[in-house]
Design a protein around this motif. Structure first.
Motif, PDB file in Angstrom:
ATOM      1  N   LEU A 120       0.806  -1.515  -0.079  1.00  0.00           N
ATOM      2  CA  LEU A 120       0.144  -0.122  -0.168  1.00  0.00           C
ATOM      3  C   LEU A 120       0.855   1.323   0.017  1.00  0.00           C
ATOM      4  O   LEU A 120       0.477   2.203  -0.784  1.00  0.00           O
ATOM      5  N   ASP A 121       1.885   1.403   0.731  1.00  0.00           N
ATOM      6  CA  ASP A 121       2.631   2.380   0.823  1.00  0.00           C
ATOM      7  C   ASP A 121       3.358   2.763  -0.524  1.00  0.00           C
ATOM      8  O   ASP A 121       3.721   3.898  -0.982  1.00  0.00           O
ATOM      9  N   LYS A 122       3.826   1.671  -1.223  1.00  0.00           N
ATOM     10  CA  LYS A 122       4.483   1.808  -2.596  1.00  0.00           C
ATOM     11  C   LYS A 122       3.252   2.407  -3.559  1.00  0.00           C
ATOM     12  O   LYS A 122       3.389   3.229  -4.297  1.00  0.00           O
ATOM     13  N   GLN A 123       2.203   1.863  -3.652  1.00  0.00           N
ATOM     14  CA  GLN A 123       1.075   2.400  -4.441  1.00  0.00           C
ATOM     15  C   GLN A 123       0.770   3.772  -4.239  1.00  0.00           C
ATOM     16  O   GLN A 123       0.585   4.450  -5.110  1.00  0.00           O
ATOM     17  N   THR A 124       0.816   4.134  -2.611  1.00  0.00           N
ATOM     18  CA  THR A 124       0.268   5.497  -2.629  1.00  0.00           C
ATOM     19  C   THR A 124       1.428   6.287  -3.175  1.00  0.00           C
ATOM     20  O   THR A 124       0.902   7.571  -3.532  1.00  0.00           O
ATOM     21  N   ALA A 125       2.701   6.036  -3.117  1.00  0.00           N
ATOM     22  CA  ALA A 125       3.832   6.880  -3.577  1.00  0.00           C
ATOM     23  C   ALA A 125       3.641   7.124  -4.930  1.00  0.00           C
ATOM     24  O   ALA A 125       3.813   8.200  -5.541  1.00  0.00           O
ATOM     25  N   LEU A 126       3.430   5.916  -5.782  1.00  0.00           N
ATOM     26  CA  LEU A 126       3.222   6.164  -7.089  1.00  0.00           C
ATOM     27  C   LEU A 126       1.927   6.977  -7.552  1.00  0.00           C
ATOM     28  O   LEU A 126       1.890   7.769  -8.704  1.00  0.00           O
ATOM     29  N   LEU A 127       0.738   6.773  -6.958  1.00  0.00           N
ATOM     30  CA  LEU A 127      -0.442   7.538  -7.015  1.00  0.00           C
ATOM     31  C   LEU A 127      -0.210   9.207  -6.841  1.00  0.00           C
ATOM     32  O   LEU A 127      -0.746   9.837  -7.622  1.00  0.00           O
ATOM     33  N   GLN A 128       0.705   9.437  -5.831  1.00  0.00           N
ATOM     34  CA  GLN A 128       1.015  10.804  -5.489  1.00  0.00           C
ATOM     35  C   GLN A 128       1.827  11.620  -6.736  1.00  0.00           C
ATOM     36  O   GLN A 128       1.431  12.636  -7.116  1.00  0.00           O
ATOM     37  N   HIS A 129       2.405  10.695  -7.343  1.00  0.00           N
ATOM     38  CA  HIS A 129       3.334  11.504  -8.434  1.00  0.00           C
ATOM     39  C   HIS A 129       2.417  11.518  -9.812  1.00  0.00           C
ATOM     40  O   HIS A 129       2.975  12.074 -10.618  1.00  0.00           O
ATOM     41  N   MET A 130       1.229  10.947  -9.769  1.00  0.00           N
ATOM     42  CA  MET A 130       0.420  10.992 -11.024  1.00  0.00           C
ATOM     43  C   MET A 130      -0.791  11.862 -10.631  1.00  0.00           C
ATOM     44  O   MET A 130      -1.892  11.650 -11.416  1.00  0.00           O
ATOM     45  N   GLU A 131      -0.886  12.647  -9.578  1.00  0.00           N
ATOM     46  CA  GLU A 131      -2.282  13.186  -9.286  1.00  0.00           C
ATOM     47  C   GLU A 131      -2.805  14.367 -10.161  1.00  0.00           C
ATOM     48  O   GLU A 131      -4.010  14.353 -10.492  1.00  0.00           O
ATOM     49  N   ALA A 132      -1.961  14.874 -11.136  1.00  0.00           N
ATOM     50  CA  ALA A 132      -2.532  15.767 -12.174  1.00  0.00           C
ATOM     51  C   ALA A 132      -2.868  15.134 -13.500  1.00  0.00           C
ATOM     52  O   ALA A 132      -3.479  15.524 -13.937  1.00  0.00           O
ATOM     53  N   ASP A 133      -2.585  13.759 -13.547  1.00  0.00           N
ATOM     54  CA  ASP A 133      -2.997  12.974 -14.769  1.00  0.00           C
ATOM     55  C   ASP A 133      -4.359  12.974 -14.835  1.00  0.00           C
ATOM     56  O   ASP A 133      -4.965  12.719 -13.885  1.00  0.00           O
ATOM     57  N   PRO A 134      -4.755  13.049 -16.061  1.00  0.00           N
ATOM     58  CA  PRO A 134      -6.595  12.972 -16.306  1.00  0.00           C
ATOM     59  C   PRO A 134      -6.905  11.588 -15.952  1.00  0.00           C
ATOM     60  O   PRO A 134      -7.895  11.575 -15.536  1.00  0.00           O
TER      61      PRO A 134
END
Length: 193
Positions: A120-134
């Motif tokens: 979960l922590d690695k998933q969250t980190a990846l998702l944080q990097h793409m927050e602006a992605d459509p």
């Protein structure tokens, strides 16, 4: 803990022919935990969800993405699977299908494998990097309705629904704050001037 998810492809009309069944059908499956709130109210502890457009990797990635964006310790996968169902329904639109396919591929590429198998922590980190992605914004927005606007979530979180037709909130527990500690007397000063 929920069971692993199995997903297979089905025909566009939703009917499962013998040949498709033998070849494999697109179905997310799981079992509600015996002691969970939802298992008490559900007609069956087992659940399944057919997809018409999403493949196994896409469905598992979207499910994992929903769980990472809106994590709830005891919320069963059956509720998160509603996100997959709703995203699958939108895949008839070519632009949406491209957005999801490319977004899932990008997410799995960044994960160097299956996003759904990461912690979960690695998933969250990846998702944080793409927050602006459509793609991220589309899934995040759909999560809000898919995960929280359904009877299973209402039961899990204790929401009893609208109360206007039942006399309003004042007569139905508006001041029932058993889940909060009593406030100190200084929090409610006297109305005398």
């Amino acid at each position: 803990m929920d069971t692993p998810i199995l997903l297979r492809k089905t025909s566009p009309n939703g009917a499962l022919t013998r040949r498709e069944f033998l070849r494999g059908a697109a179905v997310l499956t799981g079992v509600l935990a015996a002691g969970s709130t939802l298992a008490v109210f559900a007609p069956s502890r087992a659940w399944a969800l057919e997809t018409k457009h999403l493949d196994q990797v896409q469905a598992e990635t979207l499910l994992a993405m929903g769980k990472a964006l809106y994590p709830h310790k005891d919320l069963p996968d059956a509720v998160y699977a509603l996100l997959v169902k709703d995203m699958d329904a939108q895949m008839g639109d070519g632009a949406q299908a491209t957005l999801v396919a490319e977004g899932v591929a990008k997410l799995n590429k960044q994960a160097a494998g299956a996003f759904s198998s990461l912690a979960l922590d690695k998933q969250t980190a990846l998702l944080q990097h793409m927050e602006a992605d459509p793609f991220f914004q589309t899934v995040r927005g759909q999560c809000i309705t898919s995960i929280y606007d359904n009877d299973m979530a209402y039961r899990h979180f204790g929401y009893e629904g609208e109360v206007w037709s039942k006399g309003g909130y004042l007569a139905r527990g508006f001041d029932d704050l058993k889940w909060l500690p009593d406030p100190p007397p200084s929090a409610s000063p006297s109305m005398k001037s």
